[in-house]
Design an enzyme around this catalytic site. Structure first.
Site, PDB file in Angstrom:
ATOM      1  N   ASN A  53       2.495  -4.528  -3.424  1.00 49.92           N
ATOM      2  CA  ASN A  53       1.106  -4.969  -3.245  1.00 49.92           C
ATOM      3  C   ASN A  53       0.223  -3.752  -2.962  1.00 49.92           C
ATOM      4  O   ASN A  53       0.560  -2.932  -2.107  1.00 49.92           O
ATOM      5  CB  ASN A  53       1.075  -5.927  -2.042  1.00 49.92           C
ATOM      6  CG  ASN A  53      -0.220  -6.685  -1.916  1.00 49.92           C
ATOM      7  OD1 ASN A  53      -0.728  -7.220  -2.898  1.00 49.92           O
ATOM      8  ND2 ASN A  53      -0.764  -6.735  -0.703  1.00 49.92           N
ATOM      9  N   GLU A  76      -5.418 -10.702  -2.278  1.00 49.47           N
ATOM     10  CA  GLU A  76      -6.331 -10.600  -1.121  1.00 49.47           C
ATOM     11  C   GLU A  76      -7.786 -10.580  -1.578  1.00 49.47           C
ATOM     12  O   GLU A  76      -8.582  -9.744  -1.143  1.00 49.47           O
ATOM     13  CB  GLU A  76      -6.023  -9.319  -0.323  1.00 49.47           C
ATOM     14  CG  GLU A  76      -4.573  -9.204   0.095  1.00 49.47           C
ATOM     15  CD  GLU A  76      -4.263  -7.967   0.926  1.00 49.47           C
ATOM     16  OE1 GLU A  76      -5.190  -7.339   1.461  1.00 49.47           O
ATOM     17  OE2 GLU A  76      -3.069  -7.637   1.033  1.00 49.47           O
ATOM     18  N   HIS A  93      -9.812  -6.343  -3.218  1.00 48.98           N
ATOM     19  CA  HIS A  93     -10.950  -6.220  -2.286  1.00 48.98           C
ATOM     20  C   HIS A  93     -12.084  -5.550  -3.046  1.00 48.98           C
ATOM     21  O   HIS A  93     -12.108  -4.319  -3.204  1.00 48.98           O
ATOM     22  CB  HIS A  93     -10.545  -5.399  -1.056  1.00 48.98           C
ATOM     23  CG  HIS A  93      -9.520  -6.081  -0.218  1.00 48.98           C
ATOM     24  ND1 HIS A  93      -9.761  -7.297   0.396  1.00 48.98           N
ATOM     25  CD2 HIS A  93      -8.242  -5.755   0.101  1.00 48.98           C
ATOM     26  CE1 HIS A  93      -8.679  -7.678   1.063  1.00 48.98           C
ATOM     27  NE2 HIS A  93      -7.750  -6.764   0.893  1.00 48.98           N
ATOM     28  N   ASP A 149     -11.572 -10.772  -2.194  1.00 49.85           N
ATOM     29  CA  ASP A 149     -12.879 -11.020  -1.576  1.00 49.85           C
ATOM     30  C   ASP A 149     -13.888 -10.088  -2.247  1.00 49.85           C
ATOM     31  O   ASP A 149     -13.510  -9.070  -2.823  1.00 49.85           O
ATOM     32  CB  ASP A 149     -12.889 -10.860  -0.043  1.00 49.85           C
ATOM     33  CG  ASP A 149     -12.178  -9.640   0.498  1.00 49.85           C
ATOM     34  OD1 ASP A 149     -12.051  -8.639  -0.235  1.00 49.85           O
ATOM     35  OD2 ASP A 149     -11.770  -9.664   1.668  1.00 49.85           O
ATOM     36  N   GLU A 206       0.814  -1.227   0.000  1.00 45.29           N
ATOM     37  CA  GLU A 206       0.000   0.000   0.000  1.00 45.29           C
ATOM     38  C   GLU A 206       0.844   1.272   0.000  1.00 45.29           C
ATOM     39  O   GLU A 206       0.643   2.170   0.812  1.00 45.29           O
ATOM     40  CB  GLU A 206      -0.967  -0.029   1.189  1.00 45.29           C
ATOM     41  CG  GLU A 206      -1.845  -1.266   1.178  1.00 45.29           C
ATOM     42  CD  GLU A 206      -2.862  -1.320   2.314  1.00 45.29           C
ATOM     43  OE1 GLU A 206      -2.670  -0.630   3.322  1.00 45.29           O
ATOM     44  OE2 GLU A 206      -3.839  -2.076   2.181  1.00 45.29           O
TER      45      GLU A 206
END
Ligand code: XIL
Length: 333
Positions: free
Chosen positions: A178, A242, A213, A244, A136
């Site tokens: 990432n 990650e 996400h 979802d 990030e």
């Protein structure tokens, strides 16, 4: 021809074998809870155990116990491990940035970073195949890099330094930046320009970790496909790190007792379309990791709205396959 998605014994990773790895993030103390489902994955990410606050609690103390448990489980079950994450602005131990008496200088911070990255990567040199070296780092605003403690301590070159230390520590490991929301809007251009400039400078970097996400409403799937189209023209690897798909809009304050049938179907559709994109760009995608295993536990239960139950994964609260699971299986049958 594989045609067995409805057979109970068919495992997701096997269906996608030859395309990319299928992973899940899990905390080591939840391994028993997911024993029935982990067979579906051939890669694991530590949800928290490799974050600095856990693995490096004091300047001269590393605590590898929790991370080792996860890595040993992965070894025993022939699964790969992604390393998450070395340098981040969150989940740091107090000693790094909150010890006023220490008064570290910029060059102290470079040494701290080198020791942190070097020690952890060395311990897992034979067991972790790829690392989120920095997490990030891109700004959501106008600047290039997010304003963080690491950036303030070392300057903009902290990212390059981290990547160089990582390559030195383990030349075989794949190294990733990432980040989230890099698939669309200005952050997407920024991400592409930044990685291109790093590569042009000869900084060791293999590619992007795309957190993934998402929500059943957003972002538009076409934007994601466009981003992959652009990435495929660069010499970069990609891992979805990650994944979802939340049932809510981002800051929706309502709390549902359960998702509606319509929502469950929207989620199925979103996952199916995503995996069509991943299949299309399989040449650059090395792994697709879900941020959790089943809906009985997800970090989204408390983020971005506290105490708002969410159902973002492929297995439901009772560990049963959801429509999204069957749909992404069908794509490769
Ligand atoms: C989250 C974990 O899932 C939570 O258990 C923890 O409390 C906070 O961090 N982006 C990341 C992950 O890179 O490390 C975050 O994980 C989720 C957002």
């Amino acid at each position: 021809m594989k045609n067995a998605f409805n057979r109970k014994e068919e495992k997701l990773w096997k269906l996608y074998d030859g395309l990319f790895k299928i992973g899940a993030a899990v905390d080591e103390d939840k391994l028993p809870q997911y024993d029935d489902l982990l067979d579906n994955f051939n890669s694991l990410s530590p949800e928290n155990q490799m974050k600095p606050c856990i693995i490096h609690p004091e300047k001269d103390v590393f605590d590898f116990a929790a991370a080792d448990s996860l890595v040993n489980y992965a070894k025993e079950h022939s699964k790969a491990v992604r390393g998450h994450t070395l340098i981040w602005h969150n989940q740091n131990p107090d000693w790094i940035f909150n010890d006023k008496e220490a008064a570290y200088t910029s060059s102290d911070y470079v040494k701290i970073m080198e020791n942190h990255i070097g020690t952890i990567m060395d311990r897992y040199r034979d067991s972790v195949f790829s690392w989120d070296v920095v997490n990030e780092i891109l700004s959501d605003g106008n600047e290039l890099l997010r304003d963080t403690n690491w950036k303030n301590a070392i300057g903009d070159t902290y990212v390059e330094k981290a990547l160089c230390f990582a390559r030195e520590a383990n030349p075989k490991a794949e190294l990733f930046i990432n980040d989230y929301n890099i698939e669309y809007g200005e952050k997407s251009d920024k991400a592409i320009e930044y990685i291109t400039s790093l590569k042009n400078k000869g900084v060791p970097i293999d590619g992007f970790g795309i957190q993934g996400h998402y929500r059943i409403y957003f972002p538009p799937l076409e934007e994601i496909r466009n981003f992959f189209r652009k990435l495929s023209k660069l010499d970069v690897k990609v891992q979805i790190t990650e994944l979802d798909v939340s049932m809510y809009r981002y800051e929706d304050n309502t709390r549902l007792a359960e998702p509606s049938i319509i929502m469950i179907d929207k989620q199925r559709y979103y996952y199916e379309e995503l995996f069509k994109i991943y299949k299309e760009y399989r040449d650059i995608i090395g792994s697709v990791t879900f941020w959790g295993v089943a809906d009985d536990y997800t970090w989204l239960d408390d983020f971005p709205v506290e105490n708002r139950k969410d159902w973002p994964l492929l297995f439901d609260v009772n560990h049963k396959r959801k429509p999204a699971f069957d749909s992404i299986c069908k794509l490769v049958c």
